[in-house]
Design a protein around this motif. Sequence first.
Motif, PDB file in Angstrom:
ATOM      1  N   LYS A  11       0.856  -1.197   0.000  1.00  0.00           N
ATOM      2  CA  LYS A  11       0.000   0.000   0.000  1.00  0.00           C
ATOM      3  C   LYS A  11       0.889   1.243   0.000  1.00  0.00           C
ATOM      4  CE  LYS A  11      -3.944  -2.319   1.686  1.00  0.00           C
ATOM      5  NZ  LYS A  11      -4.150  -3.061   2.915  1.00  0.00           N
ATOM      6  N   PRO A  12       0.430   2.341  -0.627  1.00  0.00           N
ATOM      7  CA  PRO A  12       1.273   3.544  -0.682  1.00  0.00           C
ATOM      8  C   PRO A  12       1.576   4.102   0.703  1.00  0.00           C
ATOM      9  CG  PRO A  12      -0.915   3.941  -1.631  1.00  0.00           C
ATOM     10  CD  PRO A  12      -0.820   2.479  -1.373  1.00  0.00           C
ATOM     11  N   THR A  13       2.789   4.608   0.857  1.00  0.00           N
ATOM     12  CA  THR A  13       3.216   5.166   2.147  1.00  0.00           C
ATOM     13  C   THR A  13       2.533   6.513   2.376  1.00  0.00           C
ATOM     14  OG1 THR A  13       5.021   6.361   1.116  1.00  0.00           O
ATOM     15  CG2 THR A  13       5.508   4.122   1.851  1.00  0.00           C
ATOM     16  N   VAL A  14       2.666   7.010   3.600  1.00  0.00           N
ATOM     17  CA  VAL A  14       2.101   8.321   3.939  1.00  0.00           C
ATOM     18  C   VAL A  14       2.726   9.396   3.048  1.00  0.00           C
ATOM     19  CG1 VAL A  14       1.935  10.048   5.783  1.00  0.00           C
ATOM     20  CG2 VAL A  14       1.630   7.617   6.306  1.00  0.00           C
ATOM     21  N   VAL A  15       4.029   9.286   2.836  1.00  0.00           N
ATOM     22  CA  VAL A  15       4.735  10.272   1.987  1.00  0.00           C
ATOM     23  C   VAL A  15       4.165  10.238   0.567  1.00  0.00           C
ATOM     24  CG1 VAL A  15       7.004  10.937   1.069  1.00  0.00           C
ATOM     25  CG2 VAL A  15       6.816  10.025   3.384  1.00  0.00           C
ATOM     26  N   MET A  16       3.874   9.056   0.072  1.00  0.00           N
ATOM     27  CA  MET A  16       3.300   8.933  -1.281  1.00  0.00           C
ATOM     28  C   MET A  16       1.916   9.579  -1.334  1.00  0.00           C
ATOM     29  SD  MET A  16       4.213   5.090  -2.464  1.00  0.00           S
ATOM     30  CE  MET A  16       5.892   4.531  -2.676  1.00  0.00           C
ATOM     31  N   ARG A  17       1.110   9.317  -0.312  1.00  0.00           N
ATOM     32  CA  ARG A  17      -0.249   9.882  -0.271  1.00  0.00           C
ATOM     33  C   ARG A  17      -0.177  11.411  -0.222  1.00  0.00           C
ATOM     34  NH1 ARG A  17      -4.039   5.554   1.847  1.00  0.00           N
ATOM     35  NH2 ARG A  17      -2.724   3.736   1.913  1.00  0.00           N
ATOM     36  N   GLN A  18       0.765  11.922   0.566  1.00  0.00           N
ATOM     37  CA  GLN A  18       0.936  13.372   0.680  1.00  0.00           C
ATOM     38  C   GLN A  18       1.373  13.954  -0.673  1.00  0.00           C
ATOM     39  OE1 GLN A  18       0.092  14.716   3.574  1.00  0.00           O
ATOM     40  NE2 GLN A  18       0.380  16.778   2.724  1.00  0.00           N
ATOM     41  N   ALA A  19       2.298  13.238  -1.333  1.00  0.00           N
ATOM     42  CA  ALA A  19       2.804  13.707  -2.635  1.00  0.00           C
ATOM     43  C   ALA A  19       1.665  13.759  -3.658  1.00  0.00           C
ATOM     44  CB  ALA A  19       3.918  12.783  -3.119  1.00  0.00           C
ATOM     45  N   ALA A  20       0.745  12.782  -3.589  1.00  0.00           N
ATOM     46  CA  ALA A  20      -0.402  12.773  -4.519  1.00  0.00           C
ATOM     47  C   ALA A  20      -1.266  14.004  -4.293  1.00  0.00           C
ATOM     48  CB  ALA A  20      -1.212  11.494  -4.323  1.00  0.00           C
ATOM     49  N   VAL A  25      -0.291  19.452 -11.357  1.00  0.00           N
ATOM     50  CA  VAL A  25      -0.827  18.626 -12.460  1.00  0.00           C
ATOM     51  C   VAL A  25      -1.214  19.453 -13.684  1.00  0.00           C
ATOM     52  CG1 VAL A  25      -1.695  16.798 -10.925  1.00  0.00           C
ATOM     53  CG2 VAL A  25      -3.192  18.710 -11.528  1.00  0.00           C
ATOM     54  N   GLY A  26      -1.392  18.763 -14.811  1.00  0.00           N
ATOM     55  CA  GLY A  26      -1.857  19.366 -16.060  1.00  0.00           C
ATOM     56  C   GLY A  26      -2.411  18.248 -16.916  1.00  0.00           C
ATOM     57  N   ASP A  27      -2.811  18.557 -18.136  1.00  0.00           N
ATOM     58  CA  ASP A  27      -3.385  17.526 -19.014  1.00  0.00           C
ATOM     59  C   ASP A  27      -2.249  16.786 -19.718  1.00  0.00           C
ATOM     60  OD1 ASP A  27      -4.563  16.032 -21.033  1.00  0.00           O
ATOM     61  OD2 ASP A  27      -6.238  17.446 -21.221  1.00  0.00           O
ATOM     62  N   ASP A  28      -2.048  15.535 -19.337  1.00  0.00           N
ATOM     63  CA  ASP A  28      -0.886  14.801 -19.854  1.00  0.00           C
ATOM     64  C   ASP A  28      -1.029  14.398 -21.317  1.00  0.00           C
ATOM     65  OD1 ASP A  28       1.699  13.580 -19.540  1.00  0.00           O
ATOM     66  OD2 ASP A  28       0.662  11.647 -19.614  1.00  0.00           O
ATOM     67  N   VAL A  29      -2.259  14.352 -21.843  1.00  0.00           N
ATOM     68  CA  VAL A  29      -2.407  14.054 -23.273  1.00  0.00           C
ATOM     69  C   VAL A  29      -1.825  15.223 -24.094  1.00  0.00           C
ATOM     70  CG1 VAL A  29      -4.059  13.587 -25.139  1.00  0.00           C
ATOM     71  CG2 VAL A  29      -4.322  12.464 -22.919  1.00  0.00           C
ATOM     72  N   TYR A  30      -1.906  16.435 -23.545  1.00  0.00           N
ATOM     73  CA  TYR A  30      -1.242  17.600 -24.164  1.00  0.00           C
ATOM     74  C   TYR A  30       0.226  17.696 -23.737  1.00  0.00           C
ATOM     75  CZ  TYR A  30      -5.957  19.281 -25.336  1.00  0.00           C
ATOM     76  OH  TYR A  30      -7.224  19.400 -25.842  1.00  0.00           O
ATOM     77  N   GLU A  31       0.689  16.696 -22.995  1.00  0.00           N
ATOM     78  CA  GLU A  31       2.062  16.671 -22.455  1.00  0.00           C
ATOM     79  C   GLU A  31       2.323  17.883 -21.556  1.00  0.00           C
ATOM     80  OE1 GLU A  31       5.163  15.325 -25.208  1.00  0.00           O
ATOM     81  OE2 GLU A  31       3.611  14.565 -26.545  1.00  0.00           O
ATOM     82  N   GLU A  32       1.301  18.203 -20.754  1.00  0.00           N
ATOM     83  CA  GLU A  32       1.400  19.398 -19.906  1.00  0.00           C
ATOM     84  C   GLU A  32       1.342  19.089 -18.410  1.00  0.00           C
ATOM     85  OE1 GLU A  32      -1.787  21.908 -21.201  1.00  0.00           O
ATOM     86  OE2 GLU A  32      -0.765  22.446 -23.068  1.00  0.00           O
ATOM     87  N   PRO A  34       3.415  18.531 -15.329  1.00  0.00           N
ATOM     88  CA  PRO A  34       4.830  18.656 -14.918  1.00  0.00           C
ATOM     89  C   PRO A  34       5.313  17.487 -14.062  1.00  0.00           C
ATOM     90  CG  PRO A  34       3.443  20.290 -13.797  1.00  0.00           C
ATOM     91  CD  PRO A  34       2.567  19.600 -14.778  1.00  0.00           C
ATOM     92  N   THR A  35       4.409  16.910 -13.276  1.00  0.00           N
ATOM     93  CA  THR A  35       4.829  15.812 -12.386  1.00  0.00           C
ATOM     94  C   THR A  35       5.133  14.556 -13.204  1.00  0.00           C
ATOM     95  OG1 THR A  35       3.438  16.802 -10.691  1.00  0.00           O
ATOM     96  CG2 THR A  35       4.173  14.551 -10.295  1.00  0.00           C
ATOM     97  N   VAL A  36       4.312  14.317 -14.232  1.00  0.00           N
ATOM     98  CA  VAL A  36       4.564  13.158 -15.106  1.00  0.00           C
ATOM     99  C   VAL A  36       5.888  13.354 -15.847  1.00  0.00           C
ATOM    100  CG1 VAL A  36       3.743  11.876 -17.118  1.00  0.00           C
ATOM    101  CG2 VAL A  36       2.116  12.659 -15.406  1.00  0.00           C
ATOM    102  N   LYS A  37       6.094  14.568 -16.346  1.00  0.00           N
ATOM    103  CA  LYS A  37       7.344  14.838 -17.081  1.00  0.00           C
ATOM    104  C   LYS A  37       8.559  14.596 -16.197  1.00  0.00           C
ATOM    105  CE  LYS A  37       6.084  18.095 -20.625  1.00  0.00           C
ATOM    106  NZ  LYS A  37       6.108  19.470 -21.059  1.00  0.00           N
ATOM    107  N   LYS A  38       8.460  15.071 -14.950  1.00  0.00           N
ATOM    108  CA  LYS A  38       9.569  14.900 -14.011  1.00  0.00           C
ATOM    109  C   LYS A  38       9.853  13.412 -13.784  1.00  0.00           C
ATOM    110  CE  LYS A  38       9.835  15.865  -9.253  1.00  0.00           C
ATOM    111  NZ  LYS A  38       9.441  16.593  -8.084  1.00  0.00           N
ATOM    112  N   LEU A  39       8.782  12.644 -13.617  1.00  0.00           N
ATOM    113  CA  LEU A  39       8.936  11.198 -13.403  1.00  0.00           C
ATOM    114  C   LEU A  39       9.566  10.535 -14.631  1.00  0.00           C
ATOM    115  CD1 LEU A  39       8.263   8.510 -11.860  1.00  0.00           C
ATOM    116  CD2 LEU A  39       6.074   8.529 -13.052  1.00  0.00           C
ATOM    117  N   ALA A 237       1.471   9.989 -10.672  1.00  0.00           N
ATOM    118  CA  ALA A 237       2.914  10.046 -10.984  1.00  0.00           C
ATOM    119  C   ALA A 237       3.714  10.505  -9.766  1.00  0.00           C
ATOM    120  CB  ALA A 237       3.169  10.977 -12.166  1.00  0.00           C
ATOM    121  N   ALA A 238       3.075  11.308  -8.898  1.00  0.00           N
ATOM    122  CA  ALA A 238       3.803  11.828  -7.728  1.00  0.00           C
ATOM    123  C   ALA A 238       4.205  10.689  -6.777  1.00  0.00           C
ATOM    124  CB  ALA A 238       2.964  12.884  -7.017  1.00  0.00           C
TER     125      ALA A 238
END
Length: 340
Positions: A11-20, A25-32, A34-39, A237-238
């Motif tokens: 299960k996701p950690t507390v840090v992961m839940r906080q990061a979420a 965020v942005g629309d990733d289909v437009y490649e916008e 930022p969190t997905v890009k960073k990952l 992605a966070a």
Amino acid sequence: MIDLRSDTVTKPTVVMRQAALEADVGDDVYEEDPTVKKLEEKAAEMLGKEAGLFVTSGTQGNQVAILTHCRPGEEVLLEANAHLFLYEGASMSALAGVQPRTIQGNRGVMDPEDVRAAIRPDNIHFPKTSLICVENTHNKAGGVVVPLKNMQEIYEVAREAGIPVHLDGARLFNASAATGISLKRYADQTDTVQVCLSKGLGAPVGSIIAGSYPFIQKARKWRKRLGGGLRQVGMIAAPAYIALTEMVGRLEEDHRHAKQLAAGLQQIEGLQVERPETNIVLVHVDGLAESAESFLQHLKADGILGGSFGPATVRFVTNYGVRSEEIDEVIDRVASRYAF
Ligand SMILES: Cc1ncc(COP(=O)(O)O)c(C=O)c1O
């Protein structure tokens, strides 16, 4: 319940839940997003590839890779017990229209000369061999680490024939943790790689495919065709980024627990335990004169979950949710039921 069915049950950690919660965020289909890009950038850098693509699962990553590498009517070479062959619902045939051709390995490791021999010559009767797949660590073989040298030799065979290599690296982090060999050195022996963040690393969702920039651009389109173009996906992605950057070091603990479990179970007469290399422990129960299914039912009644891996073989996967004391508890409970 002590759940050793898989490393996917974490299960996701507390840090992961906080990061979420806090993800930009942005629309990733437009490649916008930022969190997905960073990952994607971070994963590509760790794997030594030009670009990465966030996908929903290991299966989607593998299938997007096959769809991008191959055309219908072509052939894919892979190990006889590969996850891609056994456990992905024949999706390479159903979706990409390609034919798998299996090569029997030794504990998941293919002989490079068998790979060479299986490559089709140019002949009107034959499909074109368009991809070679390697799996590391090898799940069905029991988390076996495919040696880097073997991957180098297979890559050499593939390059001579002008055929790309895809690595199903669902548990490549485990291979790297067990050997000290970097992810990049493994990935250097392949054109493309898929790694899971939702197994031992504990992310709730997600895998990465990495490869050349043009490959990932094509793969992005296949992901969209499969309905995998998500929108404000930085929310998942966070936590995946946390998995990638903060959880890799913890895999050694799973490997220690696997050795602890194997050593304890091996003491029980009737059980034959394979020596674990990473976080998977295979136990053969033939000596108890009962099937894997009935052994698992008994364990369940004693508060332990494992998985069936054949008529008389059980798989246990150590994971973030199970501590060393619980491993001892598993050994004690199995011993009190089965030891004479
Ligand atoms: C070797 C291997 N490849 C691919 C996958 C598929 O991953 P997912 O369950 O995220 O689709 C798995 C899952 O266990 C696996 O073990």
